[in-house]
Design a protein around this motif. Structure first.
Motif, PDB file in Angstrom:
ATOM      1  N   PRO A   5       0.808  -1.213   0.000  1.00 42.51           N
ATOM      2  CA  PRO A   5       0.000   0.000   0.000  1.00 42.51           C
ATOM      3  C   PRO A   5       0.844   1.268   0.000  1.00 42.51           C
ATOM      4  O   PRO A   5       2.007   1.267   0.384  1.00 42.51           O
ATOM      5  CB  PRO A   5      -0.794  -0.114   1.310  1.00 42.51           C
ATOM      6  N   THR A   7       0.608   4.717   1.856  1.00 47.57           N
ATOM      7  CA  THR A   7      -0.064   5.274   3.017  1.00 47.57           C
ATOM      8  C   THR A   7       0.320   6.732   3.178  1.00 47.57           C
ATOM      9  O   THR A   7       1.472   7.100   2.973  1.00 47.57           O
ATOM     10  CB  THR A   7       0.321   4.489   4.288  1.00 47.57           C
ATOM     11  N   GLN A  15      -1.917   9.347  10.618  1.00 42.85           N
ATOM     12  CA  GLN A  15      -2.850   9.239   9.508  1.00 42.85           C
ATOM     13  C   GLN A  15      -3.863  10.377   9.613  1.00 42.85           C
ATOM     14  O   GLN A  15      -4.160  10.854  10.700  1.00 42.85           O
ATOM     15  CB  GLN A  15      -3.540   7.878   9.526  1.00 42.85           C
ATOM     16  N   ALA A  24      -4.944   4.744   3.042  1.00 43.11           N
ATOM     17  CA  ALA A  24      -3.958   4.138   2.149  1.00 43.11           C
ATOM     18  C   ALA A  24      -4.677   3.692   0.881  1.00 43.11           C
ATOM     19  O   ALA A  24      -5.899   3.551   0.863  1.00 43.11           O
ATOM     20  CB  ALA A  24      -3.283   2.949   2.817  1.00 43.11           C
ATOM     21  N   SER A  26      -4.142   0.654  -2.305  1.00 38.69           N
ATOM     22  CA  SER A  26      -3.371  -0.542  -2.650  1.00 38.69           C
ATOM     23  C   SER A  26      -3.916  -1.145  -3.939  1.00 38.69           C
ATOM     24  O   SER A  26      -5.021  -0.808  -4.383  1.00 38.69           O
ATOM     25  CB  SER A  26      -3.423  -1.569  -1.521  1.00 38.69           C
ATOM     26  N   LEU A  57      -6.770   9.638  -2.542  1.00 43.15           N
ATOM     27  CA  LEU A  57      -6.261   9.411  -1.191  1.00 43.15           C
ATOM     28  C   LEU A  57      -6.318  10.768  -0.512  1.00 43.15           C
ATOM     29  O   LEU A  57      -5.549  11.664  -0.861  1.00 43.15           O
ATOM     30  CB  LEU A  57      -4.835   8.858  -1.219  1.00 43.15           C
ATOM     31  N   THR A  68       5.451   3.892   1.006  1.00 42.84           N
ATOM     32  CA  THR A  68       5.031   2.693   0.286  1.00 42.84           C
ATOM     33  C   THR A  68       5.831   1.509   0.817  1.00 42.84           C
ATOM     34  O   THR A  68       6.943   1.662   1.310  1.00 42.84           O
ATOM     35  CB  THR A  68       5.214   2.844  -1.238  1.00 42.84           C
TER      36      THR A  68
END
Length: 99
Positions: A5, A7, A15, A24, A26, A57, A68
């Protein structure tokens, strides 16, 4: 090599709370690919609209960091011969106002 992923973290390493509850992206996500098979991801604070939301995102309004993960990286990734694609900053369109 399998890319994990991507992020997004704020400048303090946390976050970012957001309207999509997405922290994230993916390869397992149902992205909208371009006709040529390429993929655009939108790392932005504001929603780009329903057409592009699957590839968004959410990001804070200020600085942020992307991370990543690579699972079973090949030598090229370990030696710097391979790097992930660059993030391209696209300037915001100027708002149109009535005259």
């Amino acid at each position: 090599m399998h890319s994990g992923p991507i992020t997004l973290y704020d400048s303090d390493g946390f976050q970012v709370a957001n309207d999509l509850n997405r922290f994230a992206v993916s390869s397992s996500m149902p992205f909208q690919y371009n006709p040529d098979g390429s993929l655009d991801l939108y790392l932005r604070n504001t929603n780009p609209g329903k057409q592009q939301e699957a590839n968004r995102l959410p990001a804070p309004a200020g600085p942020f960091n992307l991370t990543t993960s690579l699972y079973g990286p090949k030598a090229e990734a370990l030696t710097g011969k391979w790097n992930p694609p660059p993030v391209t900053i696209i300037p915001a369109l100027q708002p149109v106002t009535a005259q």
